[in-house]
Scaffold this active site. Structure first.
Site, PDB file in Angstrom:
ATOM      1  N   HIS A 119      15.813  26.632  -1.558  1.00  0.00           N
ATOM      2  CA  HIS A 119      16.135  27.592  -0.482  1.00  0.00           C
ATOM      3  C   HIS A 119      15.711  27.435   1.232  1.00  0.00           C
ATOM      4  O   HIS A 119      16.687  27.103   2.075  1.00  0.00           O
ATOM      5  CB  HIS A 119      14.884  28.823  -0.815  1.00  0.00           C
ATOM      6  CG  HIS A 119      15.533  29.823   0.898  1.00  0.00           C
ATOM      7  ND1 HIS A 119      14.300  30.042   1.917  1.00  0.00           N
ATOM      8  CD2 HIS A 119      15.858  30.471   1.084  1.00  0.00           C
ATOM      9  CE1 HIS A 119      15.016  30.913   2.499  1.00  0.00           C
ATOM     10  NE2 HIS A 119      15.859  31.562   2.114  1.00  0.00           N
ATOM     11  N   CYS A 163      32.813  26.671  -3.698  1.00  0.00           N
ATOM     12  CA  CYS A 163      31.874  26.417  -2.306  1.00  0.00           C
ATOM     13  C   CYS A 163      29.780  26.077  -2.643  1.00  0.00           C
ATOM     14  O   CYS A 163      29.743  26.201  -1.368  1.00  0.00           O
ATOM     15  CB  CYS A 163      32.111  27.334  -1.788  1.00  0.00           C
ATOM     16  SG  CYS A 163      31.045  29.017  -3.354  1.00  0.00           S
TER      17      CYS A 163
HETATM   18  C1  PEP Z   1      26.497  28.725  -5.635  1.00  0.00           C
HETATM   19  O1  PEP Z   1      25.737  29.397  -6.185  1.00  0.00           O
HETATM   20  O2  PEP Z   1      27.172  27.648  -5.975  1.00  0.00           O
HETATM   21  C2  PEP Z   1      26.633  29.681  -4.481  1.00  0.00           C
HETATM   22  C3  PEP Z   1      27.460  29.111  -3.485  1.00  0.00           C
HETATM   23  O3  PEP Z   1      25.725  30.066  -3.664  1.00  0.00           O
HETATM   24  P1  PEP Z   1      24.239  30.531  -3.497  1.00  0.00           P
HETATM   25  O4  PEP Z   1      24.318  29.065  -3.278  1.00  0.00           O
HETATM   26  O5  PEP Z   1      23.754  31.488  -2.414  1.00  0.00           O
HETATM   27  O6  PEP Z   1      23.870  31.151  -5.457  1.00  0.00           O
END
Ligand code: PEP
Ligand code: MG
Length: 831
Positions: A409, A785
């Site tokens: 995080h 992403c």
């Molecule tokens: C992912 O899981 O790759 C993502 C971009 O979402 P998050 O990091 O918010 O879980």
């Protein structure tokens, strides 16, 4: 002659000779010849010595293919003997001749004969007695007089340098710098240009750019023999002899030589297509050029030099683009600890968000906010951060956590908001009671003490070392504009807030590829409403509370759309498990009971009901969308109403709505039906038509495997490689930091897969997903992403699979633009 056969230095000297620069006679030995010497096969030394005439004085310098690969130190004044010494006492004076002889004896004894350096320290004054002592010391140690035959001296020097290159330490060192196992060494034998004589004589180096910022500036160092060879400092504009009682610059002392140096500098820049540092001597005012090497430079200078060379037509733009490593850009985007500064290391962790910042230690998000309210810079230290810490992270100058890896995080948020961050500093201990951190060496740092977090290196430092400011200068922008002309894959940003979006635009991202909406609910005033929503007993009650969040969400999206001015914005619907919004300690629960007019047991039982063993694989993402559809309905309405509003004021907006954590086609169908319904209602109510695109975030292995049927209901698929990596490896994102360094050290994993896309495993799922999605919808938009999005290897992979764009943290956008351009240029050159 080529750098691959004789090494870079030999090649460069040859070019200087061809450019008619006054280079002393030089003979180059090839990699092959030097390898044979190391094996004991000495070439005919008389042949090597032949071009230098009678009784020469020589230097031997290393010439590896890439100067960064190092090599043995140069040995100077070879050929010095009793006889030559006596002769030179007459020509250059006794002190100069004796000094040269002493220096040679010292380097020969230490480097070639491997004798104890203590016995060959240079005396303060080069007297006859000192020389006799040095010769005697050599004879005593070696049981033979100092060699008086130049041929024997040069053979021994060549052999020792050739063997030094083959030594294990040298091998390991150069391999660590990227040299192949069989990298060769060339040697350059050159006539010494002594820089001693009756008229103005001395030696020096000159360069024509400032190594820190790349701006044109003459700097250097000149040691005048007439001033007793003391070190003299260089200043801009000329080579000043600052300790010279004459207080004069080289320009004033020897204007012709200085003018020649400037001319040679220009010739080198144009012909060698680089900024070179030139090593020179003056002998009775006559200039000799001994060597030219690349000016060592900071990343900032590297960008400016490459752009200036291209702007002056010396190199093509592609080459300027290829000359700057993308990682060098990320250094420029953030403040850095000055590389020359002393570093008082407290602890080393994982470098999670680049840049460096200084502040006073605080241990809670509330204290960070209080500190910000007082206008005091702070560094927030947590065991690990949770969404509740976000406000504290926003106002802190830097964040340090003891747990977590590069996708924890703290790391994700830190990179997103551009706050320097070090995570996983597990050698540090937090003493909560004393409000102190305890360093591995036992030192304690208390709340309020000043520390510096260097998120580029992973170091946490005591105090406030001097910094270098971020440099978004003209050269940087120019280079990226050029890069965009070659780039063939889109680059978007992951941006959650207006500030992120603005950064994304400043760095010319082509839209937002991921807006994580949950972060919006941690804003002041919203958390309480969110909690009220969680405690609502029925869908109707829930809707009523969500109606209060609706205008806030709508305002968020209007702001984002307006900043992005018609560029695509991909909004991910609510993703995290709900318990993240609930208090986790007694006092927080009591406050909440107060605020909602409930009993403590009501609160406790709801907290318990929402507790999960494995929340990241539990009730989150689309699972919430299916079971509590009101949240997505509110978000969809906010998005569509904002679309109408923002399109009225500016460029038309076509929002992209993305569903997270999908694993089955049916989930998409259900959510899509709902969202289409909301779109129809909004269009009806307002009488305004608008378009939108609905897509899916592919972040579970099953979604990748079933991409063919999922694609049927999707305008786009975006691969969330953070969760996909977590689920492919069965490796918790938040706990991997505990053992990742051991795993990487032992070679179990080549790299941390949360950091470097695992092309073999996770990449296979991406390939399968892309292929199957295209089978059912050939022109579906594909992207990535996850945090990998900005890395060169991921961009390389996505280009090879024909993805439309990558999306990464705003601060990585420039790095991604440059990497993508370099990959396109590389592929084009290979055709
Ligand atoms: C992912 O899981 O790759 C993502 C971009 O979402 P998050 O990091 O918010 O879980
Ligand atoms: Mg995810």
């Amino acid at each position: 002659m080529s750098a691959a056969i004789h090494g870079g230095r030999a090649k460069c000297l040859q070019r200087l000779v061809r450019l008619d620069l006054p280079v002393p006679t030089t003979v180059a030995l090839s990699f092959d010849a030097v390898k044979k010497i190391a094996e004991g096969l000495m070439p005919d030394v008389t042949e090597i010595l032949e071009p230098f005439g009678d009784a020469p004085l020589l230097s031997v310098r290393p010439s590896s293919q890439d100067p960064d690969w190092g090599g043995p130190g140069a040995i100077l004044n070879i050929g010095m003997t009793d006889q030559l010494h006596a002769k030179m006492c007459k020509t250059v004076g006794e002190a100069a001749a004796t000094s040269l002889y002493l220096r040679f004896i010292q380097s020969y004894a230490v480097e070639v004969a491997h004798l104890d350096p203590d016995s060959f320290d240079l005396p303060e004054t080069p007297t006859h007695e000192a020389l006799a002592l040095a010769l005697k010391a050599y004879e005593e140690e070696m049981d033979e007089p100092f060699p008086q035959d130049p041929a024997r001296q040069i053979s021994a020097v060549l052999a020792s340098m050739a063997r030094a290159w083959e030594g294990t330490t040298a091998r390991l060192l150069r391999q660590a710098r990227g040299a192949p196992a069989d990298a060769g060494l060339g040697l350059v034998v050159q006539a010494m240009a002594l820089g001693v004589g009756k008229g103005e004589s001395g030696s020096g180096v000159i360069e024509f750019v400032n190594a820190n910022n790349g701006l044109h500036q003459i700097t250097g160092r000149y040691l005048s023999q007439s001033q007793g060879r003391e070190a003299l400092t260089a200043e801009s504009g000329a080579l000043y002899l600052t300790k010279d009682p004459r207080g004069k610059s080289l320009q004033e002392i020897c204007p012709e030589a200085f003018a020649q140096l400037l001319k040679f500098g220009g010739i080198c820049r144009k012909s060698l297509r680089e900024e070179m540092q030139i090593e020179f001597t003056l002998e009775d005012g006559v200039l000799r050029i001994l060597d030219a090497v690349l000016v060592q430079r900071t990343s900032r200078a590297k960008v400016r030099i490459a752009v200036a060379l291209a702007e002056d037509g010396i190199i093509p733009r592609q080459e300027a683009i290829m000359r700057v490593e993308p990682t060098a850009l990320s250094e420029l985007l953030h403040r850095q600890v000055n590389p020359d500064a002393d570093r008082d290391l407290i602890v080393r962790g994982i470098a999670a968000s680049p840049g460096a910042a200084t502040g006073r230690l605080v241990f809670t998000a509330n204290d960070a906010q209080a500190s910000a309210a007082r206008g005091e810079a702070c560094v927030l230290v947590r065991r690990e951060t949770t969404p509740e810490d976000i406000r504290g992270m926003h106002v802190a100058q830097a964040v340090l956590t003891l747990r977590g890896g590069v996708t924890s995080h703290a790391a994700v948020i830190g990179r997103g908001i551009g706050v320097p961050c070090v995570v996983g500093a597990s050698d540090l201990v937090i003493d909560r009671k004393a409000k102190q951190i305890v360093a591995p060496d036992g030192r304690r740092f208390s709340e309020g003490d000043t520390v510096t977090v260097d998120g580029t290196s992973g170091d946490v430092l005591a105090g406030e070392p001097p910094m270098l400011e971020a440099a978004l200068d003209g050269a940087f922008k120019t280079l990226l504009d050029w890069a965009d002309d070659y780039r063939d894959i889109g680059v978007r940003a992951n941006a959650d807030t207006p500030a992120d979006a603005q950064t994304a635009r400043n760095f010319a991202a082509q839209g937002i590829g991921l807006c994580r909406t949950e972060h919006m609910f941690f804003e002041p005033g919203r958390m309480a409403v969110m909690r009220e929503m969680i405690f609502a007993d029925s869908p109707e009650d829930r809707r009523a509370v969500l109606d209060r969040l609706l205008p806030m969400q709508r305002a968020d999206f209007i702001e984002l759309f307006e900043i992005m001015q018609g560029q695509p914005v991909c909004i991910r619907l609510f993703d995290p498990p709900l318990h993240e919004f609930l208090p986790f300690d007694k006092s927080g629960m009591r406050e909440l009971a107060d605020a909602l007019g409930l009993t403590m047991s009501d609160i406790q039982s709801r907290v318990e009901a929402l507790e999960e063993y494995n929340p990241m694989l539990g009730m989150r993402g689309v699972r919430l969308g299916v079971t509590i559809p009101e949240i997505y309905e509110m978000q969809a309405r906010a998005i569509f109403e904002a679309t109408i509003e923002a399109s009225r004021n500016g460029a038309p907006v076509v929002p992209e709505v993305m569903i997270p954590l999908v694993s089955a086609m049916k989930e998409v169908e259900l959510v899509k039906t709902n969202i289409d319904g909301i779109a129809a209602s909004v269009a009806n109510e307002t009488g305004e038509a608008f378009d939108y695109r609905l897509g899916v975030m592919v972040e579970t292995p099953r979604a990748a495997l079933r991409a063919n049927d999922i694609a049927e209901h999707s305008a786009f698929l975006s691969f969330g490689t953070n969760d996909l990596t977590q689920m492919t490896y069965g490796l918790s994102r938040d706990d991997a930091g505990r053992f990742m360094s051991v795993y990487v050290q032992q070679g179990v994993y080549e790299e941390d897969p949360f950091h470097t896309l695992d092309v073999e495993g996770v990449g296979e799922l991406l390939s399968i997903g892309a292929e199957r999605a295209r089978e059912s919808v050939p022109d579906i938009t594909l992207s990535i992403c996850g945090e990998h999005g900005g890395s060169r290897s991921a961009i390389d992979f996505c280009r090879s699979k024909g993805f439309d764009y990558v999306s990464c943290s705003p601060f990585r956008v420039p790095v991604a633009r440059l990497s993508a351009a370099q990959l396109a240029i590389r592929d084009h050159a290979a055709i």
